[in-house]
Design a protein around this motif. Structure first.
Motif, short mmCIF file in Angstrom:
data_model
loop_
_atom_site.label_atom_id
_atom_site.label_comp_id
_atom_site.label_asym_id
_atom_site.label_seq_id
_atom_site.Cartn_x
_atom_site.Cartn_y
_atom_site.Cartn_z
N ASP A 1 0.93 -1.55 -17.47
CA ASP A 1 -0.21 -1.65 -18.52
C ASP A 1 -1.32 -2.31 -17.83
O ASP A 1 -2.51 -2.13 -18.42
N THR A 2 -1.19 -3.28 -17.00
CA THR A 2 -2.46 -4.01 -16.74
C THR A 2 -2.85 -3.63 -15.27
O THR A 2 -4.19 -3.97 -14.93
N ALA A 3 -2.56 -2.36 -15.12
CA ALA A 3 -3.30 -1.68 -13.56
C ALA A 3 -4.46 -1.29 -13.94
O ALA A 3 -4.64 -0.55 -14.86
N ARG A 4 -5.39 -1.51 -13.17
CA ARG A 4 -6.80 -0.67 -13.05
C ARG A 4 -6.66 0.69 -12.29
O ARG A 4 -5.99 0.98 -11.52
N VAL A 5 -7.50 1.65 -12.50
CA VAL A 5 -7.58 2.92 -12.17
C VAL A 5 -8.86 3.08 -11.27
O VAL A 5 -10.05 2.82 -12.01
N LEU A 6 -8.78 3.44 -10.10
CA LEU A 6 -10.00 3.51 -9.34
C LEU A 6 -10.01 5.21 -8.81
O LEU A 6 -9.10 5.38 -7.99
N ALA B 1 -1.33 5.14 -4.48
CA ALA B 1 -2.11 6.24 -4.61
C ALA B 1 -1.09 7.44 -5.39
O ALA B 1 -0.03 7.65 -4.81
N THR B 2 -1.39 7.71 -6.48
CA THR B 2 -0.33 8.63 -7.34
C THR B 2 -1.28 9.28 -8.35
O THR B 2 -2.23 8.74 -9.01
N HIS B 3 -0.73 10.47 -8.72
CA HIS B 3 -1.24 11.01 -9.66
C HIS B 3 -0.52 11.19 -11.25
O HIS B 3 -1.00 11.74 -12.26
N ILE B 4 0.64 10.29 -11.32
CA ILE B 4 1.52 10.15 -12.46
C ILE B 4 1.08 8.75 -13.10
O ILE B 4 0.72 7.92 -12.39
N ASP B 5 1.73 8.77 -14.38
CA ASP B 5 1.44 7.33 -15.26
C ASP B 5 2.76 6.75 -14.67
O ASP B 5 3.72 7.01 -15.16
N CYS C 1 0.95 -1.17 -0.13
CA CYS C 1 0.04 0.04 0.04
C CYS C 1 0.84 1.47 -0.04
O CYS C 1 1.59 1.39 0.80
N LEU C 2 0.87 1.93 -1.13
CA LEU C 2 1.90 3.14 -1.35
C LEU C 2 1.22 4.25 -1.45
O LEU C 2 0.29 4.67 -2.45
N ASP C 3 1.63 5.35 -0.65
CA ASP C 3 0.87 6.68 -0.71
C ASP C 3 2.05 7.50 -1.43
O ASP C 3 3.06 8.02 -0.88
N GLU C 4 1.59 7.94 -2.59
CA GLU C 4 2.63 8.97 -3.56
C GLU C 4 4.00 8.42 -3.44
O GLU C 4 4.85 9.14 -3.06
N PRO C 5 4.29 7.36 -3.67
CA PRO C 5 5.40 6.72 -3.45
C PRO C 5 6.82 7.44 -4.29
O PRO C 5 7.88 7.25 -4.13
N THR C 6 6.23 8.10 -5.42
CA THR C 6 7.41 8.69 -6.46
C THR C 6 7.73 10.24 -6.05
O THR C 6 8.57 10.64 -6.72
N PHE D 1 -14.38 1.99 -11.84
CA PHE D 1 -13.07 1.78 -12.52
C PHE D 1 -13.11 2.50 -14.11
O PHE D 1 -13.83 2.28 -14.83
N LEU D 2 -11.94 3.33 -13.89
CA LEU D 2 -12.02 3.94 -15.19
C LEU D 2 -11.54 2.94 -16.41
O LEU D 2 -11.06 2.09 -16.27
N ASP D 3 -12.27 3.40 -17.67
CA ASP D 3 -12.16 2.66 -18.82
C ASP D 3 -10.73 2.26 -19.14
O ASP D 3 -10.20 1.35 -19.72
N GLU D 4 -9.85 3.26 -19.25
CA GLU D 4 -8.66 3.18 -19.79
C GLU D 4 -7.57 2.32 -18.88
O GLU D 4 -7.69 2.74 -17.57
N ALA D 5 -6.48 1.69 -19.01
CA ALA D 5 -5.64 1.17 -18.69
C ALA D 5 -4.59 2.28 -18.70
O ALA D 5 -4.39 3.00 -19.61
N LEU D 6 -3.47 2.37 -17.79
CA LEU D 6 -2.41 3.09 -17.74
C LEU D 6 -1.61 2.52 -18.81
O LEU D 6 -1.45 1.57 -19.08
N SER D 7 -1.04 3.71 -19.73
CA SER D 7 -0.30 3.19 -20.78
C SER D 7 1.23 3.72 -20.35
O SER D 7 1.68 4.14 -19.49
#
Length: 208
Positions: free
Chosen positions: A180-185, A172-176, A139-144, A202-208
């Protein structure tokens, strides 16, 4: 194992922050948590990690299986980077710290006291601890925060390796991150003050 959350409610102090949270993350998958500042991402992660008791609903996982990384790096300033890693390795019953140092390119820093590391180096050292925990849920909160693009990539590689071994990551992050397989909630729909409008969480798009 994975993680499953049903009708979860979370509070910050005595204030209800989230309610009706539902999602499942199977083994080997990641879930990216999105939402505006104050939406409750940190509160949710702390609840999943067992640091804040749920105010309602059910969690299927054992919180002892969770490794939690928050905004603070949690370093022992007087210890060297290598001593910090060895301390965590002993706490979590891990052996060789070399894989953790390799994952975040820390070999040149192992003899440097943590207090003399840059913000980015401290963050890399803190994230390297994850690979020593042997815990299946991250469980990672703004890790980057404080990481440059190259080290964001190294972090993403560490998450991929964790997933490849059957691990689960909630981030939890605002960056891409390029997972590829991650879902976004989008958790803003679960805020206690939300208007109750129903939509697919769940947002329709996967992260690219």
């Amino acid at each position: 194992m994975g993680i499953s959350v049903s009708n979860l409610a979370c509070e910050r102090g005595s204030t209800r922050i989230l309610e009706g949270v539902d999602f499942d993350v199977p083994d080997g998958q990641a879930l990216i948590l999105r939402g505006p500042n104050g939406a409750g991402k940190t509160t949710l992660l702390r609840c999943l990690a067992g640091l804040t008791p749920p105010a309602g609903g059910t969690l299927t996982h054992d919180t002892d299986d969770v490794a939690y990384a928050a905004h603070a790096d949690g370093l022992k300033a007087q210890l060297t980077a290598g001593e910090n890693l060895r301390f965590w390795a002993r706490v979590y019953g891990s052996g060789d710290i070399a894989p953790a140092a390799d994952a975040f390119r820390l070999h040149d820093l192992v003899d440097r006291p943590a207090q003399y590391l840059s913000a980015g180096q401290k963050r890399r050292l803190a994230l390297a601890r994850l690979t020593l925990t042997n815990r299946p849920i991250w469980c990672l909160d703004e890790p980057t925060v404080s990481l440059d693009a190259q080290n964001v990539g190294r972090f993403a590689d560490a998450v991929r390796a964790h997933m490849a071994g059957g691990g689960v990551a909630l981030i939890a992050t605002h960056i891409d991150l390029g997972l590829d397989t991650a879902r976004v909630l989008d958790i803003s729909q679960f805020t206690a003050s939300a208007d109750g409008t129903e939509h697919d969480p769940f947002l329709d798009e996967a992260l690219s």
